[in-house]
Design a protein around this motif. Structure first.
Motif, PDB file in Angstrom:
ATOM      1  N   SER A 185      21.649  28.756   5.271  1.00 37.11           N
ATOM      2  CA  SER A 185      21.568  29.546   6.677  1.00 37.11           C
ATOM      3  C   SER A 185      22.834  29.358   7.379  1.00 37.11           C
ATOM      4  O   SER A 185      23.675  28.777   6.911  1.00 37.11           O
ATOM      5  N   HIS A 237      23.445  27.837  10.080  1.00 37.35           N
ATOM      6  CA  HIS A 237      23.829  26.630  10.267  1.00 37.35           C
ATOM      7  C   HIS A 237      23.995  25.777   9.277  1.00 37.35           C
ATOM      8  O   HIS A 237      24.355  24.554   9.477  1.00 37.35           O
ATOM      9  N   THR A 253      17.179  30.995  11.711  1.00 36.51           N
ATOM     10  CA  THR A 253      16.011  30.511  11.603  1.00 36.51           C
ATOM     11  C   THR A 253      15.084  30.274  10.218  1.00 36.51           C
ATOM     12  O   THR A 253      15.767  31.316   9.393  1.00 36.51           O
ATOM     13  N   ALA A 254      14.598  29.609  10.244  1.00 36.56           N
ATOM     14  CA  ALA A 254      13.555  29.737   8.826  1.00 36.56           C
ATOM     15  C   ALA A 254      12.978  30.832   8.727  1.00 36.56           C
ATOM     16  O   ALA A 254      13.152  31.519   7.514  1.00 36.56           O
ATOM     17  N   GLU A 270      14.328  33.939   9.400  1.00 34.89           N
ATOM     18  CA  GLU A 270      15.368  34.468   8.833  1.00 34.89           C
ATOM     19  C   GLU A 270      15.992  34.376   7.526  1.00 34.89           C
ATOM     20  O   GLU A 270      16.819  35.373   6.905  1.00 34.89           O
ATOM     21  N   GLY A 288       4.269  30.077  12.586  1.00 37.41           N
ATOM     22  CA  GLY A 288       5.705  29.541  12.647  1.00 37.41           C
ATOM     23  C   GLY A 288       6.157  28.956  11.219  1.00 37.41           C
ATOM     24  O   GLY A 288       7.207  29.084  10.544  1.00 37.41           O
ATOM     25  N   HIS A 296      16.350  23.659  13.787  1.00 31.45           N
ATOM     26  CA  HIS A 296      15.540  24.729  13.173  1.00 31.45           C
ATOM     27  C   HIS A 296      14.798  24.121  12.092  1.00 31.45           C
ATOM     28  O   HIS A 296      13.932  24.960  11.689  1.00 31.45           O
ATOM     29  N   LYS A 342      12.945  25.709  21.328  1.00 31.23           N
ATOM     30  CA  LYS A 342      12.324  27.097  21.965  1.00 31.23           C
ATOM     31  C   LYS A 342      11.330  26.879  22.901  1.00 31.23           C
ATOM     32  O   LYS A 342      10.348  26.169  22.498  1.00 31.23           O
ATOM     33  N   GLU A 402       9.153  23.991  21.103  1.00 29.53           N
ATOM     34  CA  GLU A 402       8.891  23.954  19.569  1.00 29.53           C
ATOM     35  C   GLU A 402      10.449  23.582  19.203  1.00 29.53           C
ATOM     36  O   GLU A 402      11.456  24.225  19.446  1.00 29.53           O
ATOM     37  N   LYS A 429      10.372  22.217  13.730  1.00 25.42           N
ATOM     38  CA  LYS A 429       9.193  22.632  13.039  1.00 25.42           C
ATOM     39  C   LYS A 429       7.828  21.830  13.959  1.00 25.42           C
ATOM     40  O   LYS A 429       6.858  21.712  13.262  1.00 25.42           O
ATOM     41  N   PHE A 464      15.357  30.177  24.339  1.00 30.78           N
ATOM     42  CA  PHE A 464      15.950  28.818  23.925  1.00 30.78           C
ATOM     43  C   PHE A 464      16.731  28.255  24.813  1.00 30.78           C
ATOM     44  O   PHE A 464      17.506  28.598  25.651  1.00 30.78           O
TER      45      PHE A 464
END
Length: 662
Positions: free
Chosen positions: A33, A35, A55-56, A58, A190, A384, A602, A624, A627, A650
Motif C-alpha cells: 500500500s 503507507h 486502507t486495507a 483499497e 471492516g 491502518h 477514524k 477505529e 483494525k 479521520f
C-alpha cells in the motif's frame, strides 16, 4: 515446485514466507500500500508491486489488483498468508479462474468453513461436538436478541466470517446486546467484508486448544500435534505454546482424532487449524481456520518442520512429506506476540516511528530462539493495519527451559517509539499462573490488574537504575565543568540533590548525596541508614545501562522514550518518568481541555450532542484504529459544550473531539 510466487500480504508473515522461498530457490514478489512503500517485506522481496490506496479495503483486500500484480510478475501461485484474503473463498475462486494456484485449501472448502454457522452444521453431521449457540441463519436484530436469551447469558457475539479475535464481543446481560451487536457488525464488515454474526454460549474458564492439520490431494490427512492458545486478551491470542501443558493423554488423543474427523468431513487439503474450546472433562469444536496460523512457529519448533514449505509442496501437487507415525513432537516451544499498544492506556494501539528496535542475536544456529518480525528500526508503525510488531519463539527440552529462554530474550530487547506490550509479556511469563499453566481464556481480562502490578523490590530497583542512568548522562555530558554537572557540587562543598520519579501511579522523591564512596541514595520521606543505597560506576550509552547498586553490578536495556526511561530488570519492563517539582500542582479538572483522540484513527460513531448532560464513564465516541474499535468515555460527569467530529472523520492523535462546559 513453483518458480515464482506472489505473496498477498504484508508484515511479519510476508517476511516469513520470503525466508522459505529463498531457501527453496523460489523467486517471490509482494504487493504494498502507499503507507508500506518502504516496509520490510518490500525491502526483502525480489519484486514489489504497488496497490493504489492506503486502507486495507483499497489494497490488501483488493483481489482484482492483487491477481493483476501476480499476472504481471508471471507468478504461478499466490500465497495469502493469514488475515486479509486468506480465508476469502471469492478470492480463491478468482485466483483459480486466473489460472494461478491458491496456496491453501480449495475455494469450496474455504466457503464451507468460512461461515462459522455452516461449519458447525457440518461438524455436527460428522459427529464432532460443537459449542451450543445460534448459527445466524436469521440476522434480524430481534431474532438474535431472542436467541441470546434462550441460550442464556453470558454469550459471545462473533463475526460469522471472522477470526483472529476480530469482530467478537462478550455480552454479559441483555442491556448490553444491542450496542455489542452494532460493534461486532462494524468490525466484521471492516475486517472481513461480511457483517453477519453468530452467537455462542460463553464458557467462563475454558482452555483454547487447537490442532494443526495437513492434507494432500491424494486423500492423506495428518495432524502435527496441538497448541495451547489460552493466554488471550479481548479474545486475541498473546502467548501460545506446543504441546498443550498438563493435558490428559486420553483427552489429547481424542482431540487429535476429532480434528482429523473435522478435516475429513470437508476433504481438507493443505494447512488448516481445528480450534477447540476445552474444559476439565469435555471439549467442543469452535471453528476451522483454513490458513496458516500466526502461531505456527511453535509447531515448527517441536516438529522440526517448515509449514510454509509443506504448504507450497502440497499446492504444487506433491503428496504429504511424512506419514502420521513419522511426525514426532519433541521438547516444548512458546511464542509471545509483541504488539504496538500501550498497556497503561488500556492497550490502545500505538503508532509512530520505531526509532530503536534491538533484539537478541538468533544467528548462533542452535535454534532455541527465533524472532519473526515485519519491522526494523526506522520503520513507521501506521494506523491502518494490525499492530503486531514481532513474534518471539523460544524452545527447550521442557517447558521451564522454554519459558526461561523466552523471558531472557524479551529482557534483552530494547525499543523506542510507539508504546508496546513488552513489559506486559514479561509479567505474564513471570506470573505463578503461567508457570503452573493455569491461565484460562478469560483470566487476563478478568484479573488484568495483577498482571500489571510490580513487586516492591523490583520497582525500587527500577527506580535506582533510572537514577543511575540520569546520573550517568548528567555527569558525562558537561565534561570538566563542575558548575553544570548537576551533582550537587558547590564551592562551599557538595550539597544533596532531590529528584522525583513517577513509576505508574506512584511518585517517589529521592535524596542523592555525592560521597567519597559513591552516590548515597534514599527516599526523601524516609531518611535513615537502613533504607540507603549506594550507586557507583554508572555507564549508559542510550541503549545499555550498567551500574553497581550496593556492590552488585546490574545491567539493563534502557532507552529514552521521549522523556520516559524504559528499562528492564528482573525480567520485567518498567517505564520511569522524572517529574520536575516545580511542575507539580493541584489536581486538574478532569473535564478541562475536553476529550482528545488517544491515537490517529477514524471516527465510527458519535454518541453525544452539544448541550447534553453526560455521566462519568458514559460512552461518547467510538473510534477505529489498527483494525480495532475503541470506545472513548466521559472522564467525569458534566455538560457537552461542543462536538468537533462526525462519523467517518479521520483524526490525528490528540485531536480535540468533544469540549465540555466549564
Amino acid at each position: 515446485m513453483f518458480d515464482r510466487l506472489l505473496i498477498a500480504n504484508r508484515g511479519e508473515i510476508a517476511c516469513r514466507i520470503i525466508r522459505t522461498c529463498r531457501r527453496l530457490g523460489i523467486e517471490c514478489a509482494v504487493v504494498y500500500s502507499a503507507h508500506d512503500r518502504g516496509a520490510r517485506h518490500v525491502r526483502l522481496a525480489d519484486f514489489a508491486y504497488p496497490l493504489r490506496g492506503a486502507t486495507a479495503a483499497e489494497t490488501y483486500l483488493n483481489a482484482t489488483a492483487i491477481v493483476a500484480a501476480a499476472q504481471r510478475f508471471g507468478a504461478r501461485a499466490i500465497h495469502p498468508g493469514y488475515g486479509f484474503l486468506a480465508e476469502n473463498a471469492a478470492f480463491a475462486y478468482t485466483v483459480e479462474k486466473a489460472g494461478l494456484v491458491f496456496v491453501g485449501p480449495a475455494a469450496t472448502t474455504i466457503e464451507k468453513m468460512g461461515s462459522k454457522a455452516a461449519a458447525k452444521t457440518m461438524m455436527r453431521a460428522a459427529g464432532v461436538p460443537v459449542v451450543p449457540g445460534d448459527d445466524g441463519a436469521v440476522q434480524d436484530d430481534d431474532h438474535l436478541a431472542a436467541a441470546a436469551g434462550e441460550i442464556g447469558y453470558p454469550i459471545l457475539l462473533k463475526a460469522a466470517a471472522g477470526g483472529g479475535g476480530k469482530g467478537m464481543r462478550l455480552v454479559e446481560k441483555p442491556g448490553e446486546f444491542a450496542a455489542a451487536l452494532d460493534a461486532v457488525r462494524r468490525e466484521a464488515l471492516g475486517a472481513f467484508g461480511d457483517d453477519q454474526v453468530i452467537i455462542e454460549k460463553y464458557l467462563a474458564a475454558p482452555r483454547h486448544i487447537e490442532v494443526q492439520i495437513f492434507g494432500d490431494r491424494y486423500g492423506n490427512l495428518v495432524h502435527l500435534h496441538e497448541r495451547d492458545c489460552s493466554v488471550q486478551r479481548r479474545h486475541q491470542k498473546i502467548i501460545e505454546e506446543a504441546p498443550a501443558p498438563g493435558l490428559d493423554p486420553k483427552m489429547r488423543d481424542a482431540i487429535h482424532r476429532t480434528a482429523l474427523a473435522a478435516g475429513r468431513a470437508v476433504d481438507y487439503v493443505n494447512a488448516g487449524t481445528v480450534e477447540m474450546i476445552v474444559d476439565e472433562n469435555s471439549f467442543y469444536f469452535m471453528e476451522m481456520n483454513t490458513r496458516l496460523q500466526v502461531e505456527h512457529p511453535v509447531t515448527e519448533a517441536v516438529t522440526g518442520l517448515d509449514l510454509v514449505e509443506w504448504q507450497l509442496r502440497i499446492a504444487a501437487g506433491e503428496p504429504l512429506p511424512l506419514t502420521q507415525d513419522e511426525i514426532a513432537c519433541r521438547g516444548h516451544a512458546i511464542e509471545a506476540r509483541l504488539y504496538a499498544e500501550d498497556p497503561v492506556r488500556g492497550f490502545l494501539p500505538s503508532s509512530g516511528v520505531l526509532t530503536m528496535f534491538t533484539v537478541p542475536d538468533t544467528a548462533d544456529g542452535n535454534g532455541d530462539l527465533r524472532i519473526d518480525s515485519g519491522y526494523e528500526a526506522g520503520d513507521h508503525i501506521g494506523i491502518h493495519f494490525d499492530p503486531l510488531l514481532a513474534k518471539f519463539i523460544a524452545s527447550g527440552a521442557e517447558r521451564t527451559q522454554a519459558i526461561a529462554r523466552l523471558s531472557g530474550a524479551l529482557a534483552h530487547t530494547a525499543l523506542n517509539g510507539p508504546r508496546t506490550n513488552l513489559g506486559f509479556l514479561q509479567a505474564l511469563l513471570a506470573s505463578p499462573e503461567f508457570a503452573a499453566a493455569q491461565i484460562r481464556t478469560a483470566a487476563i481480562d478478568r484479573d488484568l490488574a495483577q498482571f500489571l502490578e510490580d513487586s516492591a523490590e523490583l520497582a525500587e530497583r527500577a527506580q535506582l537504575l533510572a537514577l543511575a542512568a540520569r546520573l550517568a548522562r548528567q555527569l558525562g555530558s558537561p565534561a570538566g565543568n563542575p558548575w553544570l554537572a548537576g551533582d550537587g557540587w558547590s564551592n562551599g562543598g557538595a550539597q544533596a540533590i532531590t529528584w522525583r520519579l513517577a513509576l505508574g501511579d506512584n511518585e517517589v522523591e529521592w535524596r542523592l548525596e555525592n560521597t567519597a564512596a559513591g552516590w548515597r541514595v534514599q527516599r526523601a520521606a524516609e531518611p535513615s541508614a537502613t533504607n540507603a543505597h549506594l550507586i557507583t560506576d554508572m555507564r549508559w550509552d542510550g541503549s545499555d545501562l550498567a551500574a553497581t547498586l550496593d556492590g552488585i553490578v546490574c545491567r539493563s536495556p534502557a532507552v529514552d522514550e521521549g522523556g520516559r526511561l524504559a528499562l528492564t530488570t528482573g525480567g520485567r519492563r518498567f517505564t520511569v518518568v522524572f517529574v520536575d517539582t516545580h511542575d507539580i500542582g493541584p489536581a486538574a479538572d478532569p473535564l478541562a481541555g475536553g476529550l482528545h483522540s488517544p491515537m490517529p484513527g477514524k471516527i465510527v460513531a458519535v454518541r453525544a450532542a452539544a448541550g447534553e448532560q453526560v455521566a462519568a464513564d458514559q460512552p461518547l465516541i467510538v473510534m477505529e484504529a489498527m483494525k480495532m474499535e475503541i470506545t472513548l468515555r466521559a472522564p467525569a460527569a458534566g455538560t457537552v459544550q461542543a462536538v468537533h467530529v462526525g462519523a467517518g472523520d479521520f483524526v490525528a492523535a490528540d485531536a480535540l473531539l468533544i469540549g465540555f462546559a466549564p
